[in-house]
Design an enzyme around this catalytic site. Structure first.
Site, PDB file in Angstrom:
ATOM      1  N   THR A 139      49.942  20.823 -10.525  1.00 38.02           N
ATOM      2  CA  THR A 139      50.006  22.258 -10.783  1.00 38.02           C
ATOM      3  C   THR A 139      48.634  22.918 -10.813  1.00 38.02           C
ATOM      4  O   THR A 139      48.534  24.143 -10.809  1.00 38.02           O
ATOM      5  CB  THR A 139      50.688  22.536 -12.135  1.00 38.02           C
ATOM      6  OG1 THR A 139      49.930  21.899 -13.185  1.00 38.02           O
ATOM      7  CG2 THR A 139      52.111  21.992 -12.135  1.00 38.02           C
ATOM      8  N   CYS A 172      45.449  21.797 -19.876  1.00 37.94           N
ATOM      9  CA  CYS A 172      46.130  22.073 -21.136  1.00 37.94           C
ATOM     10  C   CYS A 172      45.415  21.375 -22.285  1.00 37.94           C
ATOM     11  O   CYS A 172      44.621  20.456 -22.086  1.00 37.94           O
ATOM     12  CB  CYS A 172      47.577  21.557 -21.102  1.00 37.94           C
ATOM     13  SG  CYS A 172      48.576  22.169 -19.747  1.00 37.94           S
ATOM     14  N   CYS A 228      50.091  20.700 -25.858  1.00 41.57           N
ATOM     15  CA  CYS A 228      50.839  21.695 -25.064  1.00 41.57           C
ATOM     16  C   CYS A 228      52.349  21.481 -25.221  1.00 41.57           C
ATOM     17  O   CYS A 228      52.837  20.348 -25.106  1.00 41.57           O
ATOM     18  CB  CYS A 228      50.448  21.585 -23.595  1.00 41.57           C
ATOM     19  SG  CYS A 228      51.235  22.843 -22.554  1.00 41.57           S
ATOM     20  N   ARG A 251      42.965  25.865 -13.674  1.00 41.04           N
ATOM     21  CA  ARG A 251      43.043  27.099 -14.464  1.00 41.04           C
ATOM     22  C   ARG A 251      43.712  26.801 -15.798  1.00 41.04           C
ATOM     23  O   ARG A 251      44.438  25.822 -15.958  1.00 41.04           O
ATOM     24  CB  ARG A 251      43.816  28.182 -13.720  1.00 41.04           C
ATOM     25  CG  ARG A 251      45.274  27.847 -13.467  1.00 41.04           C
ATOM     26  CD  ARG A 251      46.044  29.033 -12.926  1.00 41.04           C
ATOM     27  NE  ARG A 251      47.429  28.692 -12.625  1.00 41.04           N
ATOM     28  CZ  ARG A 251      48.398  28.628 -13.509  1.00 41.04           C
ATOM     29  NH1 ARG A 251      48.135  28.838 -14.786  1.00 41.04           N
ATOM     30  NH2 ARG A 251      49.634  28.328 -13.137  1.00 41.04           N
ATOM     31  N   CYS A 266      46.200  26.835 -18.904  1.00 46.47           N
ATOM     32  CA  CYS A 266      47.640  26.963 -19.107  1.00 46.47           C
ATOM     33  C   CYS A 266      47.949  28.250 -19.870  1.00 46.47           C
ATOM     34  O   CYS A 266      47.290  28.573 -20.856  1.00 46.47           O
ATOM     35  CB  CYS A 266      48.142  25.750 -19.891  1.00 46.47           C
ATOM     36  SG  CYS A 266      49.879  25.829 -20.358  1.00 46.47           S
ATOM     37  N   CYS A 308      49.863  27.029 -23.633  1.00 44.32           N
ATOM     38  CA  CYS A 308      49.139  26.465 -24.779  1.00 44.32           C
ATOM     39  C   CYS A 308      47.765  27.080 -24.971  1.00 44.32           C
ATOM     40  O   CYS A 308      47.115  26.822 -25.991  1.00 44.32           O
ATOM     41  CB  CYS A 308      49.014  24.950 -24.637  1.00 44.32           C
ATOM     42  SG  CYS A 308      47.900  24.391 -23.325  1.00 44.32           S
ATOM     43  N   ASP A 329      23.013  15.968 -58.567  1.00 48.09           N
ATOM     44  CA  ASP A 329      23.747  17.179 -58.959  1.00 48.09           C
ATOM     45  C   ASP A 329      24.511  16.931 -60.262  1.00 48.09           C
ATOM     46  O   ASP A 329      25.117  15.866 -60.449  1.00 48.09           O
ATOM     47  CB  ASP A 329      24.717  17.568 -57.841  1.00 48.09           C
ATOM     48  CG  ASP A 329      25.525  18.800 -58.164  1.00 48.09           C
ATOM     49  OD1 ASP A 329      25.004  19.910 -58.008  1.00 48.09           O
ATOM     50  OD2 ASP A 329      26.687  18.635 -58.602  1.00 48.09           O
TER      51      ASP A 329
END
Length: 490
Positions: free
Chosen positions: A30, A34, A38, A63, A65, A68, A440
């Protein structure tokens, strides 16, 4: 982690949100990338490949998603847990240094050549500083597009792009949508109402997160005029590269709600970075807590309130000044001393929503103060004026690019800087996750009650098993005392 294919596949198939930001999954069929969690059905293993950064995915032609939104995942916890040049470079890039000063400016801050930094980042992150800064600009642009009514041309320059054309091309390439289409899609989702000029957004984090010590500490030590707790939110002023701003941070299930008001929207990237740093939102609490649970004396404290973060600061120089003011005095007295400095030397600001009145004074503003006006012992006046002079002339730097060991040595060389002050600054200003405070008072009380060694040397030796997370152990040890820093204000 992205090189461990088997572990990455397991994380993706189980939709494990703990690994969001550790690596990114790119799907060969695709051409999208992601986060591990996702919600879509995981692709076949043969179609997965893994990258260490969103920038590396983008450089490889994938590119983001749309489901998600991997660009909004928490950052990798590695960059805040390490002090090497790559981690320091990532902290500077996250702070927007490349956008403001370019790669030569980044390299100069780190003391390396631009070619060396490029090579180191490519080897570990699969992308150079320009690509990493570009990915961050795209994320900032998306925030402005979706959460403000700024004209898109103004969004382009506010996000750090040099031209509207580059802005349009980058957004379309990264998100497969034009800026206008992103805004149209965002208009379909209900947003929390925000006043004009206010940017409302969510800051994600890895669960669990215990807000009690985080916001309790910030509220209990808040400097009047600079910080306040109001209507369930921690609010404070911010000094930023192009102007100033105010922020309100509210703990919510699964995220921190942030409301930012900036005099210049170009400061958005830096403001978000500072807020995430302040709240330690990129930490990996599961890894921290699992380590500390191996100690039978710490395990009950961890189990009683897991996910404690280290409350940090938005400005290292500011915290160093406040640490000196807090030497050997109560929290209330330290706030009073700081408030006097703020009133006398801080820049006034307007806050229509509350009681914020000033920016914390810069070292340059404090450089000319008259020591005789300080209601402090003479030795502490010397400590403060020496510190301010070192910060103002650049001899001492306390920022995201600071080498932790070098800063400790430089601080220790200043008059009046003992182990408590140096380690407090290392923990909260520099973000060293292994900073430790054996002297401390609260830690000594906790050690006594838990049966830990009493002397600083013996306690330090005993705490070796907690490394590299001793700063988080400090947060758990402080809970042994019933102190306001451990509770959300009413």
């Amino acid at each position: 982690m992205h090189t461990d294919t088997e572990a990455c596949v397991r994380a993706v198939q189980s939709k494990d949100a703990r690994f969001d930001g550790w690596f990114f999954t790119a799907v060969l069929t695709t051409r999208i990338y992601c986060r591990p969690s996702c919600p879509v059905v995981p692709p076949k293993v043969r179609n997965m490949t893994f990258y260490p950064s969103a920038a590396a995915c983008q450089q490889a032609g994938f590119r983001a998603c749309k489901r998600c939104r991997p660009d909004t995942s928490p950052g990798s916890p590695e960059w805040n847990a390490r002090a090497d040049s790559v981690a320091r470079a990532m902290r500077l890039i996250r702070d927007g240094v490349v956008d403001r000063e370019g790669v030569p400016g980044l390299a100069a801050r780190l003391g390396y050549s631009a070619r060396q930094i490029e090579r180191q980042l490519l080897a570990e992150l699969g992308a150079g500083p320009l690509a990493l800064a570009r990915a961050q600009r795209a994320q900032t642009a998306r925030l402005l597009i979706e959460t403000t009514a700024l004209p898109l041309a103004e969004v382009a320059f506010a996000a750090g792009f040099s031209s509207v054309r580059t802005f349009n091309e980058t957004v379309r390439e990264v998100f497969a949508l034009t800026p206008g289409e992103l805004r149209t899609r965002a208009a379909r989702r209900p947003l929390a109402p925000a006043a004009p000029g206010v940017i409302a957004l969510r800051l994600p984090y890895r669960t669990p997160l215990n807000p009690s010590n985080l916001f309790g500490h910030l509220a209990a030590t808040a400097v009047p005029g600079v910080e306040e707790w109001r209507d369930g939110a921690y609010r404070r002023t911010l000094t930023l590269p192009y102007g100033h701003g105010t922020v309100a941070l509210t703990p919510r299930p699964g995220h921190i709600a942030a409301r930012l008001s900036l005099t210049d929207p170009r400061d958005l990237t830096r403001a978000i970075s500072r807020c995430r740093w302040l709240l330690d939102l990129d930490a990996d609490p599961v890894a921290v807590d699992d380590r500390l649970r191996t100690d039978p004396l710490l395990a009950p404290l961890v189990d009683a309130g897991p996910g404690r973060r280290v409350p940090r600061t938005v400005d290292g120089a500011e915290f160093a000044v406040r640490a000196v003011l807090g030497q050997q005095v109560s929290t209330a007295a330290a706030r009073t001393h700081a408030a006097r400095l703020v009133t006398a030397h801080g820049e006034p600001v307007d806050d229509p929503e509350g009681g914020l009145t000033h920016l914390f004074p810069t070292p340059e503003a404090l450089a000319g103060l008259d020591p005789e006006t300080l209601a402090l012992p003479r030795t502490r006046r010397t400590t403060l004026t020496t510190l301010v002079a070192a910060l103002a002339d650049g001899m001492l730097r306390l920022g995201p690019d600071t080498d932790w060991a070098r800063a400790r040595a430089e601080l220790s060389a200043l008059p009046g800087f003992g182990p408590w002050t140096v380690e407090s600054i290392a923990m909260r200003a520099l973000g060293d996750p292994d900073a430790f405070l054996p002297t401390d008072l609260g830690i000594r009380r906790a050690a006594e009650r838990l049966g830990l060694p009493a002397t600083p040397a013996a306690l330090t030796a005993r705490a070796a098993d907690w490394r590299p997370w001793r700063a988080y152990a400090v947060q758990y040890l402080w809970t042994v005392d019933d102190h306001p820093i451990n509770h959300l204000p009413a």
